[in-house]
Structure formats: C-alpha cells, structure tokens
Design a protein around this motif. Structure first.
Motif, short mmCIF file in Angstrom:
data_model
loop_
_atom_site.label_atom_id
_atom_site.label_comp_id
_atom_site.label_asym_id
_atom_site.label_seq_id
_atom_site.Cartn_x
_atom_site.Cartn_y
_atom_site.Cartn_z
N LYS A 228 5.06 3.46 2.72
CA LYS A 228 4.83 2.18 2.05
C LYS A 228 4.60 1.17 3.15
O LYS A 228 5.30 1.16 4.15
N PRO B 46 -0.32 -4.41 3.08
CA PRO B 46 -1.76 -4.20 3.28
C PRO B 46 -2.28 -4.93 4.52
O PRO B 46 -1.72 -5.95 4.94
N ASP C 128 0.88 -1.16 0.00
CA ASP C 128 0.00 0.00 0.00
C ASP C 128 0.91 1.21 0.00
O ASP C 128 1.80 1.31 0.84
#
Length: 72
Positions: A29, A32, A23
């Motif tokens: 960063k 997820p 993500d």
C-alpha cells in the motif's frame, strides 16, 4: 500544494479537508505518485520510472458534497 489554511470547495463552497488516497498493489500500500510525461511500458516492472521525478499526491475532500481535488 495548498497551505494548511482552510480551503473552499470550488463546486459547493463547502469546507475541504486534507487526506490521501492509496495505491494498492500485490502485498503493498502506498501514497500515489505523479510522474511527468507519457507512461512507458516495462516488461519487468510494469512502467519505466528510472531517473524520473516522482511527487506524492495529496487529496482534499469536500465535507459537504464529497468532491475530491488532488495536488502533486
């Protein structure tokens, strides 16, 4: 989540390899996360997540056909 044993693609019977998706946010960063229930909007953070369990999502990719399968 599947074990470290070799997984077979449910579509073409090819070999699945472990990996992850990311993500990407503003300057961040991350792996997820999966959260149970319906998303609830928050004015300040985008989504209300306080007190909710979050699980990392692992993704496997078929080396033959590219099919992705994810687990939390």
């Amino acid at each position: 989540m599947p074990t470290s044993r070799s997984l077979t693609c449910p579509r073409c019977q090819g070999t699945m390899e472990a990996g992850y998706t990311i993500d990407v946010g503003y300057g961040t960063k991350a792996v997820p996360k999966w959260v149970a229930g319906e998303p609830q909007k928050s004015i300040w953070t985008g989504l209300k997540l306080s007190g909710k369990d979050q699980l990392d999502v692992s993704t496997y990719r078929c080396r033959r056909c590219g099919y992705l399968e994810s687990y939390a």
